[in-house]
Design a protein around this motif. Structure first.
Motif, PDB file in Angstrom:
ATOM      1  N   GLY A 192      34.880  45.735  41.127  1.00 12.83           N
ATOM      2  CA  GLY A 192      34.614  45.743  39.690  1.00 12.83           C
ATOM      3  C   GLY A 192      35.431  46.763  38.926  1.00 12.83           C
ATOM      4  O   GLY A 192      34.964  47.301  37.910  1.00 12.83           O
ATOM      5  N   ASP A 193      36.662  47.003  39.371  1.00 10.56           N
ATOM      6  CA  ASP A 193      37.521  48.015  38.764  1.00 10.56           C
ATOM      7  C   ASP A 193      38.419  47.371  37.708  1.00 10.56           C
ATOM      8  O   ASP A 193      39.547  46.958  37.981  1.00 10.56           O
ATOM      9  N   ALA A 194      37.925  47.285  36.480  1.00  7.04           N
ATOM     10  CA  ALA A 194      38.673  46.633  35.402  1.00  7.04           C
ATOM     11  C   ALA A 194      39.992  47.344  35.126  1.00  7.04           C
ATOM     12  O   ALA A 194      41.010  46.706  34.847  1.00  7.04           O
ATOM     13  N   ALA A 195      39.993  48.660  35.187  1.00 10.04           N
ATOM     14  CA  ALA A 195      41.209  49.420  34.899  1.00 10.04           C
ATOM     15  C   ALA A 195      42.319  49.089  35.884  1.00 10.04           C
ATOM     16  O   ALA A 195      43.504  49.067  35.527  1.00 10.04           O
ATOM     17  N   ALA A 196      41.966  48.823  37.144  1.00  8.88           N
ATOM     18  CA  ALA A 196      42.976  48.493  38.147  1.00  8.88           C
ATOM     19  C   ALA A 196      43.466  47.055  38.013  1.00  8.88           C
ATOM     20  O   ALA A 196      44.591  46.736  38.394  1.00  8.88           O
ATOM     21  N   VAL A 197      42.620  46.169  37.491  1.00  3.18           N
ATOM     22  CA  VAL A 197      43.000  44.762  37.343  1.00  3.18           C
ATOM     23  C   VAL A 197      43.888  44.555  36.123  1.00  3.18           C
ATOM     24  O   VAL A 197      44.804  43.715  36.148  1.00  3.18           O
ATOM     25  N   ARG A 198      43.666  45.305  35.071  1.00  8.46           N
ATOM     26  CA  ARG A 198      44.374  45.089  33.808  1.00  8.46           C
ATOM     27  C   ARG A 198      45.892  45.037  33.972  1.00  8.46           C
ATOM     28  O   ARG A 198      46.536  44.118  33.456  1.00  8.46           O
ATOM     29  N   PRO A 199      46.559  45.977  34.677  1.00  6.67           N
ATOM     30  CA  PRO A 199      48.020  45.898  34.799  1.00  6.67           C
ATOM     31  C   PRO A 199      48.497  44.755  35.695  1.00  6.67           C
ATOM     32  O   PRO A 199      49.704  44.500  35.779  1.00  6.67           O
ATOM     33  N   LEU A 200      47.576  44.058  36.333  1.00  8.62           N
ATOM     34  CA  LEU A 200      47.945  42.954  37.209  1.00  8.62           C
ATOM     35  C   LEU A 200      47.835  41.604  36.509  1.00  8.62           C
ATOM     36  O   LEU A 200      47.920  40.553  37.143  1.00  8.62           O
ATOM     37  N   VAL A 201      47.660  41.638  35.184  1.00  8.19           N
ATOM     38  CA  VAL A 201      47.574  40.427  34.364  1.00  8.19           C
ATOM     39  C   VAL A 201      48.807  40.361  33.467  1.00  8.19           C
ATOM     40  O   VAL A 201      49.220  41.374  32.881  1.00  8.19           O
ATOM     41  N   ALA A 202      49.412  39.174  33.367  1.00  4.75           N
ATOM     42  CA  ALA A 202      50.590  38.985  32.520  1.00  4.75           C
ATOM     43  C   ALA A 202      50.148  38.696  31.087  1.00  4.75           C
ATOM     44  O   ALA A 202      49.421  37.732  30.826  1.00  4.75           O
ATOM     45  N   PHE A 203      50.568  39.527  30.170  1.00  4.03           N
ATOM     46  CA  PHE A 203      50.262  39.342  28.750  1.00  4.03           C
ATOM     47  C   PHE A 203      51.532  38.971  28.000  1.00  4.03           C
ATOM     48  O   PHE A 203      52.619  39.416  28.378  1.00  4.03           O
ATOM     49  N   GLY A 236      46.300  39.585  23.805  1.00  7.71           N
ATOM     50  CA  GLY A 236      47.181  40.691  24.134  1.00  7.71           C
ATOM     51  C   GLY A 236      46.500  41.650  25.090  1.00  7.71           C
ATOM     52  O   GLY A 236      45.301  41.539  25.379  1.00  7.71           O
ATOM     53  N   ALA A 237      47.263  42.634  25.575  1.00  8.61           N
ATOM     54  CA  ALA A 237      46.717  43.601  26.529  1.00  8.61           C
ATOM     55  C   ALA A 237      45.531  44.365  25.948  1.00  8.61           C
ATOM     56  O   ALA A 237      44.621  44.773  26.690  1.00  8.61           O
ATOM     57  N   ASP A 238      45.508  44.537  24.624  1.00  9.42           N
ATOM     58  CA  ASP A 238      44.407  45.271  23.999  1.00  9.42           C
ATOM     59  C   ASP A 238      43.108  44.462  23.973  1.00  9.42           C
ATOM     60  O   ASP A 238      42.048  44.999  23.640  1.00  9.42           O
ATOM     61  N   GLU A 239      43.196  43.185  24.321  1.00 11.47           N
ATOM     62  CA  GLU A 239      42.008  42.329  24.347  1.00 11.47           C
ATOM     63  C   GLU A 239      41.547  42.045  25.774  1.00 11.47           C
ATOM     64  O   GLU A 239      40.794  41.110  26.024  1.00 11.47           O
ATOM     65  N   PHE A 240      42.009  42.846  26.719  1.00 14.11           N
ATOM     66  CA  PHE A 240      41.654  42.625  28.115  1.00 14.11           C
ATOM     67  C   PHE A 240      40.151  42.686  28.337  1.00 14.11           C
ATOM     68  O   PHE A 240      39.623  42.019  29.232  1.00 14.11           O
ATOM     69  N   GLY A 241      39.440  43.465  27.541  1.00 15.43           N
ATOM     70  CA  GLY A 241      37.995  43.594  27.718  1.00 15.43           C
ATOM     71  C   GLY A 241      37.285  42.245  27.674  1.00 15.43           C
ATOM     72  O   GLY A 241      36.431  41.954  28.520  1.00 15.43           O
ATOM     73  N   SER A 242      37.637  41.394  26.698  1.00 16.77           N
ATOM     74  CA  SER A 242      36.994  40.089  26.600  1.00 16.77           C
ATOM     75  C   SER A 242      37.411  39.198  27.759  1.00 16.77           C
ATOM     76  O   SER A 242      36.635  38.382  28.247  1.00 16.77           O
ATOM     77  N   LEU A 243      38.649  39.379  28.224  1.00 10.96           N
ATOM     78  CA  LEU A 243      39.132  38.606  29.377  1.00 10.96           C
ATOM     79  C   LEU A 243      38.354  39.001  30.637  1.00 10.96           C
ATOM     80  O   LEU A 243      37.971  38.155  31.439  1.00 10.96           O
ATOM     81  N   TRP A 244      38.123  40.284  30.805  1.00  8.84           N
ATOM     82  CA  TRP A 244      37.396  40.783  31.961  1.00  8.84           C
ATOM     83  C   TRP A 244      35.966  40.245  31.973  1.00  8.84           C
ATOM     84  O   TRP A 244      35.458  39.818  33.009  1.00  8.84           O
ATOM     85  N   GLY A 276      45.666  44.257  46.790  1.00  9.80           N
ATOM     86  CA  GLY A 276      45.230  45.182  45.750  1.00  9.80           C
ATOM     87  C   GLY A 276      44.404  44.505  44.677  1.00  9.80           C
ATOM     88  O   GLY A 276      43.394  45.047  44.209  1.00  9.80           O
ATOM     89  N   PHE A 277      44.798  43.287  44.275  1.00 11.27           N
ATOM     90  CA  PHE A 277      44.091  42.549  43.237  1.00 11.27           C
ATOM     91  C   PHE A 277      42.678  42.197  43.691  1.00 11.27           C
ATOM     92  O   PHE A 277      41.697  42.455  42.978  1.00 11.27           O
ATOM     93  N   ALA A 278      42.562  41.626  44.889  1.00  9.67           N
ATOM     94  CA  ALA A 278      41.252  41.214  45.395  1.00  9.67           C
ATOM     95  C   ALA A 278      40.330  42.410  45.568  1.00  9.67           C
ATOM     96  O   ALA A 278      39.137  42.346  45.258  1.00  9.67           O
ATOM     97  N   ALA A 279      40.878  43.527  46.054  1.00  9.27           N
ATOM     98  CA  ALA A 279      40.058  44.727  46.250  1.00  9.27           C
ATOM     99  C   ALA A 279      39.554  45.265  44.916  1.00  9.27           C
ATOM    100  O   ALA A 279      38.393  45.666  44.792  1.00  9.27           O
ATOM    101  N   ALA A 280      40.436  45.272  43.901  1.00  8.37           N
ATOM    102  CA  ALA A 280      40.044  45.789  42.588  1.00  8.37           C
ATOM    103  C   ALA A 280      38.968  44.919  41.961  1.00  8.37           C
ATOM    104  O   ALA A 280      37.995  45.425  41.383  1.00  8.37           O
ATOM    105  N   VAL A 281      39.128  43.604  42.076  1.00  8.51           N
ATOM    106  CA  VAL A 281      38.108  42.704  41.528  1.00  8.51           C
ATOM    107  C   VAL A 281      36.796  42.879  42.283  1.00  8.51           C
ATOM    108  O   VAL A 281      35.718  42.954  41.686  1.00  8.51           O
ATOM    109  N   GLY A 282      36.871  42.966  43.600  1.00  6.41           N
ATOM    110  CA  GLY A 282      35.666  43.096  44.404  1.00  6.41           C
ATOM    111  C   GLY A 282      34.847  44.320  44.073  1.00  6.41           C
ATOM    112  O   GLY A 282      33.609  44.274  44.113  1.00  6.41           O
TER     113      GLY A 282
END
Length: 303
Positions: A219-230, A240-248, A211-217
């Motif tokens: 470009g689905d940021a919304a699907a990747v966000r819950p797969l990151v440990a904050f 924090g989770a609210d700063e995921f945009g800069s992480l992406w 699921g992670f690789a497919a979401a990254v492939g």
């Protein structure tokens, strides 16, 4: 385009380092004539030999093999715009030294890294990180000015002496694309095979990774966000989770996504890791399942 590095035309320029083994030889001869115990001159001779291998023989061998690849044309050519350029210095603790009296000094070492894409091909290296100057590591003072949007043509090969790192034997730069220029595809560069669910992976991680690789492939940021440990540690900051945009934007930039999606995870202890463009993405099992838990520059692999 301006040639900023050409290993094929570069003479070996590190003969000044011969001063170190020659000094060791001089010390050996002096001890051989004056020391009462033979052990001392033997130790000095061994040290002189070590200095010779480290400061002259290894750099010369490295220069010779890199130059031979360049002259023989055993290289891959890639051409395209520079993007994702980054140059940074990391400071790490190197131990403590005792000075005069009881004073103790902490010692640190600084390592400078540089990273950029030419088209969709990543290059990363430690500045001055190889035994010789034959391949490009931008170690000149001042360094070659590299910036996003410039046009580059590079010849490189994967070095099996250094974990298949891409060593640039020739680099040409221009401030903008030449008229009619088209990126060249590095067709001879092997790509990592995609990891298959259930192939040497436990079922729970295999499902996560698929699921992670497919979401990254895609470009689905919304699907990747819950797969990151904050909170997530990145670039000396705790995000924090609210700063995921800069992480992406940083960890999952468009040129990186094909590599991440096609990578094969490797077990490291109780975690898994993938490497892309000299960076390591570490996955750990948390109370809510597998997550991307850490991101590190893979400095040792660049050296």
């Amino acid at each position: 385009m301006r040639v900023v590095h050409d290993a094929g035309a570069m003479p070996f320029d590190q003969w000044v380092m011969l001063a170190f083994p020659l000094a060791g030889i001089a010390l050996t001869l002096w001890l051989w004539k004056t020391a009462e115990r033979r052990l001392w001159w033997k130790l000095a001779a061994g040290f002189a030999l070590f200095l010779g291998l480290l400061t002259v023989a290894l750099p010369y061998a490295d220069h010779d093999r890199v130059q031979a690849r360049a002259i023989a044309g055993e290289v891959t050519t890639v051409e395209g715009p520079i993007n994702g350029h980054r140059r940074w210095t990391e400071r790490s603790f190197a131990g403590s030294s005792r000075g005069v009296g009881v004073t103790t000094f902490d010692r640190y070492k600084e390592t400078t890294y540089e990273y950029f894409y030419i088209g969709d091909m990543p290059f990363t290296f430690i500045v001055g990180g190889y035994p010789s100057h034959a391949s490009f590591t931008n170690a000149a003072d001042p360094p070659v000015a590299i910036a996003d949007g410039m046009w580059a043509r590079a010849k490189f090969f994967r070095d099996d002496w250094y974990n298949d790192e891409r060593r640039i034997t020739r680099l040409e730069l221009a401030p903008a694309p030449p008229a009619g220029a088209r990126p060249l595809s590095p067709v001879s560069v092997p790509q990592a095979p995609p990891a298959k669910a259930g192939s040497n992976l436990p079922p729970d991680f295999a499902a996560f990774w698929e699921g992670f690789a497919a979401a990254v492939g895609r470009g689905d940021a919304a699907a990747v966000r819950p797969l990151v440990a904050f909170p997530f540690h990145f670039d000396s900051h705790e995000l924090g989770a609210d700063e995921f945009g800069s992480l992406w934007m940083s960890l999952f930039a468009a040129p990186l996504r094909p590599c991440i999606a096609a990578a094969a995870p490797v077990r490291e202890g109780d975690r898994y890791v993938i490497f892309c463009a000299g960076y390591g993405y570490y996955f750990a099992k948390t109370a809510s399942g597998w997550k991307l838990a850490e991101f590190l520059a893979d400095g040792e692999a660049m050296q």
